[in-house]
Design a protein around this motif. Structure first.
Motif, PDB file in Angstrom:
ATOM      1  N   GLU A  15      -8.040   9.801 -19.771  1.00 55.09           N
ATOM      2  CA  GLU A  15      -7.769  11.140 -19.279  1.00 55.09           C
ATOM      3  C   GLU A  15      -8.318  12.217 -20.192  1.00 55.09           C
ATOM      4  OE1 GLU A  15      -3.462  10.172 -18.706  1.00 55.09           O
ATOM      5  OE2 GLU A  15      -3.713  11.492 -16.999  1.00 55.09           O
ATOM      6  N   ALA A  36     -14.282  20.317 -14.895  1.00 55.05           N
ATOM      7  CA  ALA A  36     -13.183  19.352 -14.893  1.00 55.05           C
ATOM      8  C   ALA A  36     -11.835  20.062 -14.862  1.00 55.05           C
ATOM      9  CB  ALA A  36     -13.287  18.449 -16.124  1.00 55.05           C
ATOM     10  N   HIS A  39     -11.449  21.345 -11.208  1.00 51.28           N
ATOM     11  CA  HIS A  39     -11.297  20.318 -10.183  1.00 51.28           C
ATOM     12  C   HIS A  39     -10.050  19.474 -10.394  1.00 51.28           C
ATOM     13  CE1 HIS A  39     -15.946  20.533  -9.594  1.00 51.28           C
ATOM     14  NE2 HIS A  39     -15.308  21.532  -9.011  1.00 51.28           N
ATOM     15  N   SER A  40      -9.745  19.134 -11.650  1.00 52.92           N
ATOM     16  CA  SER A  40      -8.606  18.253 -11.937  1.00 52.92           C
ATOM     17  C   SER A  40      -7.335  19.011 -12.292  1.00 52.92           C
ATOM     18  CB  SER A  40      -8.963  17.298 -13.096  1.00 52.92           C
ATOM     19  OG  SER A  40     -10.108  16.536 -12.783  1.00 52.92           O
ATOM     20  N   ARG A  42      -6.536  20.082 -15.208  1.00 51.74           N
ATOM     21  CA  ARG A  42      -6.216  19.971 -16.623  1.00 51.74           C
ATOM     22  C   ARG A  42      -7.278  19.147 -17.332  1.00 51.74           C
ATOM     23  NH1 ARG A  42      -0.714  17.219 -18.804  1.00 51.74           N
ATOM     24  NH2 ARG A  42      -1.593  15.479 -17.629  1.00 51.74           N
ATOM     25  N   LEU A  43      -7.595  19.551 -18.550  1.00 48.24           N
ATOM     26  CA  LEU A  43      -8.475  18.787 -19.423  1.00 48.24           C
ATOM     27  C   LEU A  43      -7.737  18.538 -20.725  1.00 48.24           C
ATOM     28  CD1 LEU A  43     -11.299  17.609 -20.146  1.00 48.24           C
ATOM     29  CD2 LEU A  43     -11.854  19.866 -21.080  1.00 48.24           C
ATOM     30  N   THR A 111      -5.773  24.248 -18.915  1.00 50.72           N
ATOM     31  CA  THR A 111      -5.624  24.360 -17.472  1.00 50.72           C
ATOM     32  C   THR A 111      -6.191  25.721 -17.049  1.00 50.72           C
ATOM     33  OG1 THR A 111      -3.478  25.488 -17.400  1.00 50.72           O
ATOM     34  CG2 THR A 111      -3.454  23.088 -17.705  1.00 50.72           C
TER      35      THR A 111
END
Length: 215
Positions: A15, A36, A39-40, A42-43, A111
């Motif tokens: 992750e 990222a 789209h997700s 959170r990185l 985020t």
């Protein structure tokens, strides 16, 4: 905002990692990381590799041995005292500090709304959490007073008192308005600076943009 709590499950390595094309530049990596985040949602950027802390310990001990060498060569007076202090600080004090810091698990989570800088030590999770709307600017600060001292990314945020005191997860005033990213993370210092700056520019509320640019 700062909170102390018992930590939940940590993020897995998968992750916190992204795959980049061969030969990707820092700008391309920053763009992919921002995508990222969008789209997700959170990185997660984890702690840096183990080798980085071992290398710093070895280099510190080698510097300390220079002080010991001065004593072995028969230095006297102030030179001998300086050599003794040099030996003690770099052979014992600095390695202990480096090892203690490495014993702290830490990560950075980004985020679209905020960033969280998290440290876990002795089963207690300490989190520095700030909204992008509170960020006034992203810059760097030197860890020492020498021109060659390492530069670390810094995020300045609004403070209710208007003061700009220093803060990091390792030391400083938790009510200050300056957050120093001096942890060893899996993203290098300059890549992290560019990522934080780009994330601030992209995710801060547009109606707060004029305030954030005034410095």
């Amino acid at each position: 905002m700062i909170r102390d709590e018992v930590p939940g499950p940590l993020q897995s390595v998968e992750e916190s990692s992204l795959s980049f094309p061969a030969g990707a530049t820092k700008a391309e990596k920053t763009r992919l990381r921002l995508e990222a985040i969008e789209h997700s949602g959170r990185l997660v950027i984890g702690r840096g590799p183990r080798g980085s802390h071992i290398t710093r310990v070895v280099l510190s001990v080698m510097l300390g041995l220079l002080g010991l060498l001065v004593l072995v060569l028969g230095a006297e007076g102030f030179v001998a005292l300086a050599g003794f202090v040099f030996f003690g600080v770099f052979s014992f004090v600095v390695p202990i500090v480096i090892t203690k810091r490495y014993g702290q698990d830490h990560r950075l989570e980004l985020t679209p709304d905020r960033f969280e800088l998290i440290r876990i030590e002795k089963d207690v999770e300490a989190t520095v959490e700030e909204s992008w709307a509170n960020v006034t600017r992203v810059t760097t600060v030197s860890s020492g007073h020498q021109p060659a001292s390492p530069q670390f990314p810094v995020v300045d945020v609004f403070s209710s008192t208007g003061a700009r005191s220093g803060f990091s997860l390792f030391s400083g005033d938790p009510h200050g308005a300056r957050i120093v990213f001096n942890q060893q993370l899996e993203v290098g210092r300059w890549e992290l600076y560019e990522l934080l700056d780009a994330a601030h520019q992209r995710f801060r509320p547009q109606d707060e943009g004029a305030t954030g640019d005034q410095h």
